[in-house]
Scaffold this motif. Sequence first.
Motif, PDB file in Angstrom:
ATOM      1  N   UNK A   1       0.814  -1.215   0.000  1.00 10.78           N
ATOM      2  CA  UNK A   1       0.000   0.000   0.000  1.00 10.78           C
ATOM      3  C   UNK A   1       0.849   1.267   0.000  1.00 10.78           C
ATOM      4  N   UNK A   2       1.943   1.262   0.748  1.00  8.08           N
ATOM      5  CA  UNK A   2       2.795   2.453   0.829  1.00  8.08           C
ATOM      6  C   UNK A   2       3.463   2.748  -0.510  1.00  8.08           C
ATOM      7  N   UNK A   3       4.018   1.722  -1.144  1.00  9.19           N
ATOM      8  CA  UNK A   3       4.670   1.906  -2.439  1.00  9.19           C
ATOM      9  C   UNK A   3       3.653   2.314  -3.499  1.00  9.19           C
ATOM     10  N   UNK A   4       2.459   1.728  -3.448  1.00 13.40           N
ATOM     11  CA  UNK A   4       1.410   2.075  -4.403  1.00 13.40           C
ATOM     12  C   UNK A   4       1.021   3.538  -4.245  1.00 13.40           C
TER      13      UNK A   4
ATOM     14  N   UNK B   1       1.073   6.592  -7.047  1.00 20.51           N
ATOM     15  CA  UNK B   1      -0.069   7.467  -7.333  1.00 20.51           C
ATOM     16  C   UNK B   1       0.292   8.936  -7.142  1.00 20.51           C
ATOM     17  N   UNK B   2       1.016   9.239  -6.088  1.00 19.93           N
ATOM     18  CA  UNK B   2       1.436  10.615  -5.825  1.00 19.93           C
ATOM     19  C   UNK B   2       2.335  11.113  -6.946  1.00 19.93           C
ATOM     20  N   UNK B   3       3.274  10.276  -7.381  1.00 20.78           N
ATOM     21  CA  UNK B   3       4.172  10.645  -8.482  1.00 20.78           C
ATOM     22  C   UNK B   3       3.378  10.888  -9.760  1.00 20.78           C
ATOM     23  N   UNK B   4       2.397  10.027 -10.034  1.00 19.54           N
ATOM     24  CA  UNK B   4       1.600  10.171 -11.254  1.00 19.54           C
ATOM     25  C   UNK B   4       0.749  11.444 -11.226  1.00 19.54           C
ATOM     26  N   UNK B   5       0.300  11.859 -10.053  1.00 15.66           N
ATOM     27  CA  UNK B   5      -0.533  13.059  -9.921  1.00 15.66           C
ATOM     28  C   UNK B   5       0.287  14.346  -9.920  1.00 15.66           C
ATOM     29  N   UNK B   6       1.583  14.240  -9.679  1.00 18.03           N
ATOM     30  CA  UNK B   6       2.438  15.421  -9.577  1.00 18.03           C
ATOM     31  C   UNK B   6       2.708  16.025 -10.957  1.00 18.03           C
ATOM     32  N   UNK B   7       3.021  17.307 -10.969  1.00 17.69           N
ATOM     33  CA  UNK B   7       3.427  17.977 -12.200  1.00 17.69           C
ATOM     34  C   UNK B   7       4.779  17.391 -12.617  1.00 17.69           C
TER      35      UNK B   7
END
Length: 96
Positions: free
Chosen positions: A61-64, A68-74
Amino acid sequence: MAGQPETSEVNIHLRARSGDRDLIDRAANISGTNRSQFMLSSALKEATNVLLDQTMIRLDAEAFQKVLTWMDAVPSEAESKGIDRLKSVKSDWANG
């Protein structure tokens, strides 16, 4: 020895309807190969595609959440350049 083609190590046998065999033989003939070469080449291509389509990455869950955070970032400047480079490349099917 260098330069000699690899020899087959195993036999693969299958049964087919005569119409299917005839279709395969026609395609093999057009492609300049024999039935065995054509069938093996076709099967290897399809097997590769199936495996590539079914690749799965397992994450806790933490790595996932990090993904997701990386994908949402600019995107960073380097990522933006990479994206632009990828977008500029024409696909094989679009080049024809």
